[in-house]
Enzyme design. Structure first.
Site, PDB file in Angstrom:
ATOM      1  N   GLY A 196       0.822  -1.204   0.000  1.00  0.00           N
ATOM      2  CA  GLY A 196       0.000   0.000   0.000  1.00  0.00           C
ATOM      3  C   GLY A 196       0.850   1.245   0.000  1.00  0.00           C
ATOM      4  N   PRO A 197       0.241   2.351  -0.419  1.00  0.00           N
ATOM      5  CA  PRO A 197       0.991   3.613  -0.466  1.00  0.00           C
ATOM      6  C   PRO A 197       1.484   4.005   0.934  1.00  0.00           C
ATOM      7  CG  PRO A 197      -1.209   3.854  -1.439  1.00  0.00           C
ATOM      8  CD  PRO A 197      -1.149   2.509  -0.817  1.00  0.00           C
ATOM      9  N   GLY A 199       1.969   5.635   4.404  1.00  0.00           N
ATOM     10  CA  GLY A 199       1.068   6.318   5.324  1.00  0.00           C
ATOM     11  C   GLY A 199      -0.304   5.691   5.428  1.00  0.00           C
ATOM     12  N   THR A 200      -0.500   4.525   4.790  1.00  0.00           N
ATOM     13  CA  THR A 200      -1.825   3.916   4.860  1.00  0.00           C
ATOM     14  C   THR A 200      -1.953   2.963   6.044  1.00  0.00           C
ATOM     15  OG1 THR A 200      -1.022   2.385   3.186  1.00  0.00           O
ATOM     16  CG2 THR A 200      -2.503   4.115   2.457  1.00  0.00           C
ATOM     17  N   LYS A 202       0.500   0.482   7.213  1.00  0.00           N
ATOM     18  CA  LYS A 202       1.080  -0.856   7.143  1.00  0.00           C
ATOM     19  C   LYS A 202       1.824  -1.206   8.423  1.00  0.00           C
ATOM     20  CE  LYS A 202       3.377   0.206   3.424  1.00  0.00           C
ATOM     21  NZ  LYS A 202       2.860   1.558   3.202  1.00  0.00           N
ATOM     22  N   THR A 203       2.674  -0.301   8.863  1.00  0.00           N
ATOM     23  CA  THR A 203       3.431  -0.554  10.089  1.00  0.00           C
ATOM     24  C   THR A 203       2.478  -0.703  11.274  1.00  0.00           C
ATOM     25  OG1 THR A 203       5.161   0.805   9.141  1.00  0.00           O
ATOM     26  CG2 THR A 203       5.347   0.293  11.470  1.00  0.00           C
ATOM     27  N   GLU A 419      -5.782  33.948 -10.572  1.00  0.00           N
ATOM     28  CA  GLU A 419      -6.543  33.032  -9.720  1.00  0.00           C
ATOM     29  C   GLU A 419      -8.029  33.106 -10.042  1.00  0.00           C
ATOM     30  OE1 GLU A 419      -5.043  30.780  -8.155  1.00  0.00           O
ATOM     31  OE2 GLU A 419      -3.050  31.672  -8.347  1.00  0.00           O
ATOM     32  N   HIS A 422      -8.661  30.768 -12.957  1.00  0.00           N
ATOM     33  CA  HIS A 422      -8.791  29.353 -12.573  1.00  0.00           C
ATOM     34  C   HIS A 422     -10.162  29.094 -11.956  1.00  0.00           C
ATOM     35  CE1 HIS A 422      -4.723  27.967 -13.160  1.00  0.00           C
ATOM     36  NE2 HIS A 422      -4.183  28.844 -12.328  1.00  0.00           N
ATOM     37  N   ASP A 494       1.405  25.585 -13.741  1.00  0.00           N
ATOM     38  CA  ASP A 494       0.136  25.180 -14.364  1.00  0.00           C
ATOM     39  C   ASP A 494       0.413  24.457 -15.679  1.00  0.00           C
ATOM     40  OD1 ASP A 494      -1.221  26.465 -12.360  1.00  0.00           O
ATOM     41  OD2 ASP A 494      -1.559  28.303 -13.511  1.00  0.00           O
TER      42      ASP A 494
END
Ligand code: ADP
Ligand code: MG
Ligand code: ZN
Length: 603
Positions: A196-197, A199-200, A202-203, A419, A422, A494
């Site tokens: 998994g990426p 910070g998901t 795992k540890t 801005e 956008h 951008d």
């Protein structure tokens, strides 16, 4: 510890020597005593007011009958008799010259040797220390944790990740009741790979497995195997597994296993021999488990694509548990876990925060809450409120505000139009995301920003969505062109984002009419240095040229769309830019009030 003790002993030695030297110098004279000339000594002695004279070399100590002590000197090698003293009037005592003085001389000549000896001893001890360290290189640095009931991590501490927990519940059962499985001939799995990426969780999940099963947890990171010395990694693996077996049932947790488990024989750089040996040793150890050895190896990685296929074979890490970025429900659950222990205002709405954070991992969310707590403390408040949550989220998303970065009036004006461009396009195009906030207060490296965010998590994107997204990205530049008839460097990031997205649409997602549903090139996000340096370009020059053409046409089309949209909403563009110049920030409700007609479309 040993080192500092050494130091203390060393310093102590030097101090003792110094004190002895000082004493030997000071001790020989006591300067309180008055000195009188020799002529007076003789006169006094002969007139009978001196009791005794003590001769020590050329120094004389005179003791008068009234009990006062004086001091004097005589010429070298002349006796007091020669000087004219009357021996019947006074007692003359002659003492050895040496006394304290000799002791000092000897000592002072010894000091350099003592110092040298001390210094050598010092160095030797230290060298020996280093040697000891070298000897312990081969021992694993694994930390064993046996969690007690209070600090224990369990599945309750992991929010969401339901499938993963389910898979791992089985592992917990194996560890707790091995006989149940062995008696019907089932083999206990040896390895579980958490994918998994970053910070998901795992540890966190690996710790929770150990906590649930109540077994010791040997924790080592893949990179700790890899050291300067060849062979160290392999012997660390041996040591680690030996320790785990001694403490069975146990869990060995190898974090970031991709550091050693990368495909063999393809590494760049010098250390891949070492890595191979380490990896081989891991495989040997896992194969060597007896069927009833109750040690389960849990490994974690966010790079499953680079792992050596040998690791994934049955009998090794044959169980794979996938951890994904949490969806909105799980994000809320994660926030609920991490808000515990933090004082909050009653009106706080974590559901809203969860909805605002698609794509955030558990670690990101924890970070937002922590930032909110820090902000609260800095505002000298006792409880976290929604305001701090919002601020923290913006800080995490966009970097800290930089109020002291002063823009010139002209720059401010350009940024405001940019801005506004956008924001307007994002708001009015059918596939644009709602605008949460526009600001021309600098944040991080950006001069201003438009914060638009999807209403909910998105998993599928259509071509129409992408092309609107491209128009939004180019909206800032389009506004500058429209108003100032000029382009600034403010749009460069951008453009980069737009180009990347356009290229992906063509080469990844088959969204180009000319090229059709074909993927070109390697999976560039997945390719890691070690695996595949060449062979990325698996298409011809001719195709490359077509890709470039298509890219240009997609981006140009988006720009045309952006310009047309802004022309249509020219009035709003002016109004919003003016408001930004005045207030610097426009929040969602105020922004949407500029468009009374399209307001309801996006809820
Ligand atoms: P990984 O090992 O996948 O990179 P970690 O397990 O180190 O991630 O997660 C980092 C932190 O993020 C954890 O300590 C935990 O506080 C938090 N976290 C991540 N996922 C979750 C989750 N599902 N539930 C609760 N907290 C989580
Ligand atoms: Mg981790
Ligand atoms: Zn921009």
């Amino acid at each position: 510890m040993r080192f500092s003790l050494n130091k203390i002993i060393g310093y102590g030695l030097v101090m003792i020597l110094g004190a002895a030297l000082l004493y030997s110098i000071m001790g020989t004279d006591s300067s309180q005593i008055k000195e009188i000339p020799l002529s007076q000594v003789i006169e006094d002695a002969n007139s009978g007011i001196v009791d005794k004279i003590v001769i020590k070399g050329d120094e004389l100590s005179i003791f008068s009958t009234s009990g006062v002590e004086y001091r004097s000197r005589k010429e070298p090698s002349t006796s007091l008799l020669e000087a004219g003293i009357d021996p019947t009037q006074v007692i003359v005592e002659v003492k050895d010259i040496s006394g304290g003085a000799i002791w000092a001389t000897v000592l002072s000549s010894l000091i350099p040797f003592l110092l040298m000896f001390g210094f050598l001893w010092f160095i030797l001890r230290q060298a020996q220390g280093a040697n000891n360290q070298a000897m312990s290189f081969g021992r694993s640095k694994a930390r064993m944790t046996l969690q007690n009931n209070k600090t224990k991590t369990t599945f309750k501490d992991v929010a969401g990740a339901h499938e993963a927990k389910q898979e791992l519940t089985e592992v917990v059962e194996f560890l707790k009741y091995p006989s149940k499985f062995l008696s019907i001939g089932a083999k206990i799995p040896k390895g579980v790979l958490l994918l998994g990426p970053p910070g998901t969780g795992k540890t966190l999940l690996a710790k929770a497995v150990a906590g649930e099963a109540g077994v010791p947890f040997f924790n080592i990171s893949g990179s700790e195997f890899v050291e300067m010395f060849v062979g160290v990694g392999a012997s660390r693996v041996r040591d680690l597994f030996a320790k785990a077996k001694r403490n069975a049932p146990a869990i060995v947790f190898i974090d970031e296993i991709d550091a050693v488990g990368r495909q063999r024989g393809t590494g760049l750089g010098g250390s891949h021999d070492e890595r191979e040996q380490t990896l081989n040793q891991i495989l040997v150890e896992m194969d060597g488990f007896e069927t009833d050895t109750n040690v389960i190896v849990v490994a974690a990685t966010n790079r499953p694509d680079v792992l050596d296929p040998a690791l994934l074979r049955p009998g090794r890490f044959d169980r794979r548990v996938l951890l994904d970025k949490p969806d909105v429900k799980d994000r809320q659950a994660i926030l609920d876990i991490h808000i515990k222990g933090k004082p909050v205002e009653g009106d706080i709405n974590l559901g809203k925060l969860a909805a605002q954070t698609p794509g955030f991992t558990g670690a990101d969310l924890q970070n937002v809450l922590n930032e909110a707590a820090i902000l609260t403390a800095r505002h000298n408040k006792k409880r976290i409120s929604q305001k701090e949550l919002n601020e923290a989220l913006e800080k995490v998303l966009l970097g800290p505000e930089r109020h002291n970065k002063v823009l010139s009036e002209a720059e401010k004006k350009i940024t405001a139009y940019h801005e506004a461009g956008h924001a307007i396009i994002s708001h009015v195009l059918p596939n644009g995301d709602p605008v949460h906030k526009i600001s021309i207060v600098s944040r991080g490296v950006a001069l201003g920003y438009t914060w638009n965010m999807p209403q909910s998590d998105k998993y599928l994107y259509s071509k129409a969505q992408f092309s609107d997204e491209l128009a939004v990205m180019l909206g800032g530049r389009a506004a500058e062109m429209l108003i100032f008839k000029e382009i600034t460097t403010g749009a460069s990031s951008d453009l980069q984002k737009a180009t990347e997205l356009g290229r992906k649409m063509i080469t990844r997602f088959g969204m180009s009419d000319k090229l059709g549903p074909v993927v070109f090139g390697g999976q560039d996000e997945l390719v890691f240095l070690g695996r595949d340096m060449h062979g990325q370009r698996n298409y011809s020059e001719k195709v490359a040229a077509v890709i470039d053409e298509e890219l240009a046409s997609i981006v140009n089309e988006a720009e045309t769309k952006a310009l047309a949209t802004l022309k249509k909403y020219h009035k709003e563009l002016e109004a919003i830019a003016m408001r930004l110049m005045k207030d610097e920030v426009i929040e969602r409700d105020d922004f949407e009030a500029f468009f009374p007609d399209i307001q309801s479309q996006k809820e």
